[in-house]
Design a protein around this motif. Structure first.
Motif, PDB file in Angstrom:
ATOM      1  N   GLU A 159       0.815  -1.208   0.000  1.00 30.58           N
ATOM      2  CA  GLU A 159       0.000   0.000   0.000  1.00 30.58           C
ATOM      3  C   GLU A 159       0.854   1.266   0.000  1.00 30.58           C
ATOM      4  N   HIS A 160       0.501   2.183  -0.881  1.00 34.03           N
ATOM      5  CA  HIS A 160       1.115   3.518  -0.835  1.00 34.03           C
ATOM      6  C   HIS A 160       0.442   4.326   0.264  1.00 34.03           C
ATOM      7  N   HIS A 161      -0.869   4.192   0.373  1.00 31.89           N
ATOM      8  CA  HIS A 161      -1.647   4.844   1.422  1.00 31.89           C
ATOM      9  C   HIS A 161      -2.345   3.766   2.233  1.00 31.89           C
ATOM     10  N   HIS A 162      -2.750   4.159   3.413  1.00 33.36           N
ATOM     11  CA  HIS A 162      -3.578   3.246   4.194  1.00 33.36           C
ATOM     12  C   HIS A 162      -4.913   3.069   3.480  1.00 33.36           C
ATOM     13  N   HIS A 163      -5.503   1.913   3.651  1.00 30.82           N
ATOM     14  CA  HIS A 163      -6.856   1.727   3.179  1.00 30.82           C
ATOM     15  C   HIS A 163      -7.781   2.499   4.125  1.00 30.82           C
ATOM     16  N   HIS A 164      -9.018   2.607   3.772  1.00 30.57           N
ATOM     17  CA  HIS A 164      -9.951   3.403   4.558  1.00 30.57           C
ATOM     18  C   HIS A 164     -10.880   2.490   5.343  1.00 30.57           C
ATOM     19  N   HIS A 165     -11.536   3.060   6.335  1.00 31.96           N
ATOM     20  CA  HIS A 165     -12.371   2.260   7.230  1.00 31.96           C
ATOM     21  C   HIS A 165     -13.799   2.781   7.268  1.00 31.96           C
ATOM     22  N   LEU A 166     -14.730   1.837   7.353  1.00 29.60           N
ATOM     23  CA  LEU A 166     -16.148   2.115   7.542  1.00 29.60           C
ATOM     24  C   LEU A 166     -16.483   1.660   8.958  1.00 29.60           C
ATOM     25  N   ILE A 167     -16.965   2.575   9.809  1.00 30.16           N
ATOM     26  CA  ILE A 167     -17.169   2.286  11.225  1.00 30.16           C
ATOM     27  C   ILE A 167     -18.638   2.463  11.561  1.00 30.16           C
ATOM     28  N   CYS A 168     -19.261   1.383  12.034  1.00 33.14           N
ATOM     29  CA  CYS A 168     -20.674   1.432  12.400  1.00 33.14           C
ATOM     30  C   CYS A 168     -20.814   2.077  13.776  1.00 33.14           C
ATOM     31  N   MET A 195      -1.402  19.220  -4.432  1.00 35.53           N
ATOM     32  CA  MET A 195       0.008  19.427  -4.758  1.00 35.53           C
ATOM     33  C   MET A 195       0.175  20.587  -5.747  1.00 35.53           C
ATOM     34  N   LYS A 196      -0.687  20.621  -6.749  1.00 29.23           N
ATOM     35  CA  LYS A 196      -0.565  21.656  -7.767  1.00 29.23           C
ATOM     36  C   LYS A 196      -0.899  23.041  -7.206  1.00 29.23           C
ATOM     37  N   ARG A 197      -2.001  23.153  -6.497  1.00 31.71           N
ATOM     38  CA  ARG A 197      -2.455  24.459  -6.012  1.00 31.71           C
ATOM     39  C   ARG A 197      -1.652  24.973  -4.811  1.00 31.71           C
ATOM     40  N   ASN A 198      -1.221  24.066  -3.956  1.00 30.89           N
ATOM     41  CA  ASN A 198      -0.595  24.475  -2.700  1.00 30.89           C
ATOM     42  C   ASN A 198       0.889  24.162  -2.620  1.00 30.89           C
ATOM     43  N   HIS A 199       1.427  23.533  -3.675  1.00 35.18           N
ATOM     44  CA  HIS A 199       2.835  23.128  -3.662  1.00 35.18           C
ATOM     45  C   HIS A 199       3.131  22.328  -2.392  1.00 35.18           C
ATOM     46  N   PHE A 200       2.266  21.343  -2.163  1.00 29.72           N
ATOM     47  CA  PHE A 200       2.341  20.504  -0.968  1.00 29.72           C
ATOM     48  C   PHE A 200       2.223  19.056  -1.402  1.00 29.72           C
ATOM     49  N   LYS A 201       3.280  18.268  -1.185  1.00 23.59           N
ATOM     50  CA  LYS A 201       3.263  16.855  -1.577  1.00 23.59           C
ATOM     51  C   LYS A 201       2.706  16.016  -0.431  1.00 23.59           C
ATOM     52  N   VAL A 202       1.555  15.440  -0.665  1.00 25.27           N
ATOM     53  CA  VAL A 202       0.911  14.584   0.336  1.00 25.27           C
ATOM     54  C   VAL A 202       1.632  13.245   0.353  1.00 25.27           C
ATOM     55  N   SER A 203       2.060  12.806   1.531  1.00 26.28           N
ATOM     56  CA  SER A 203       2.723  11.511   1.640  1.00 26.28           C
ATOM     57  C   SER A 203       1.779  10.426   2.139  1.00 26.28           C
ATOM     58  N   ASP A 204       0.696  10.828   2.783  1.00 28.32           N
ATOM     59  CA  ASP A 204      -0.247   9.849   3.309  1.00 28.32           C
ATOM     60  C   ASP A 204      -1.524  10.569   3.721  1.00 28.32           C
ATOM     61  N   HIS A 205      -2.569   9.810   3.906  1.00 26.86           N
ATOM     62  CA  HIS A 205      -3.805  10.347   4.453  1.00 26.86           C
ATOM     63  C   HIS A 205      -4.525   9.231   5.192  1.00 26.86           C
ATOM     64  N   ASP A 206      -5.502   9.606   5.983  1.00 23.59           N
ATOM     65  CA  ASP A 206      -6.269   8.659   6.788  1.00 23.59           C
ATOM     66  C   ASP A 206      -7.728   9.059   6.680  1.00 23.59           C
ATOM     67  N   LEU A 207      -8.565   8.150   6.235  1.00 23.98           N
ATOM     68  CA  LEU A 207      -9.967   8.478   6.023  1.00 23.98           C
ATOM     69  C   LEU A 207     -10.841   7.439   6.703  1.00 23.98           C
ATOM     70  N   LYS A 208     -11.798   7.939   7.478  1.00 21.67           N
ATOM     71  CA  LYS A 208     -12.742   7.071   8.180  1.00 21.67           C
ATOM     72  C   LYS A 208     -14.147   7.555   7.887  1.00 21.67           C
ATOM     73  N   PHE A 209     -15.025   6.635   7.580  1.00 21.04           N
ATOM     74  CA  PHE A 209     -16.433   6.944   7.363  1.00 21.04           C
ATOM     75  C   PHE A 209     -17.215   6.372   8.541  1.00 21.04           C
TER      76      PHE A 209
END
Length: 149
Positions: free
Chosen positions: A93-102, A124-138
């Motif tokens: 994985e380049h990024h973490h997978h995401h989670h669905l939480i009941c 990255m284009k608009r803010n000149h910021f390279k994202v290395s990872d993210h975490d998303l939970k639903f």
């Protein structure tokens, strides 16, 4: 999920980081290999392993989980329920997978589609910021709990 984390690979990784492969750690490792799909808290791990190895203490479980997270075998997750949950890390994985939480039953399932790659490109284009990872939970209600609201 491709499970590159075999029992022997993890034992070798522990040894390579100068940790002993104790019988207690072996029991905890076997339990994670057997429950590879689950997101377990230290207390849940303890309840599962104490049946096989009654002399294991909760402190040993916590220490072992911390070591396994430190060396990259496990990932620590916070799903907002006051307990850290652990799962195997994924080598591919380049990024973490995401989670669905009941919100009703607390069930955690995984969502593998990474739809945020285009958003990262815009960031990255608009803010000149390279994202290395993210975490998303639903957060919401699983199919079993949806009708029980």
């Amino acid at each position: 999920m491709e499970n590159f984390r075999t029992f022997e690979n993890i034992c070798n990784l522990l040894r390579n980081h100068s940790y002993k492969v104790t019988p207690q750690r072996q029991t905890i490792l076997h339990m994670f290999v057997e429950h590879v799909d689950r997101h377990l808290s230290a207390e849940e791990v303890y309840m599962l392993v104490k049946n096989e190895n009654p002399e294991i203490g909760l402190a040993t479980v916590y220490r072992t989980l911390d070591i396994l997270a430190e060396i990259g075998v496990l990932i620590k997750n916070d799903f907002g329920d006051g307990r850290t949950r652990y799962e195997f890390s994924r080598k591919d994985e380049h990024h973490h997978h995401h989670h669905l939480i009941c919100l009703r039953c607390g069930n955690v399932s995984e969502f593998d589609d990474d739809l945020l790659e285009s958003l990262e490109a815009v960031i990255m284009k608009r803010n000149h910021f390279k994202v290395s990872d993210h975490d998303l939970k639903f957060y919401g209600y699983c199919s079993k709990c949806e009708g029980a609201q």
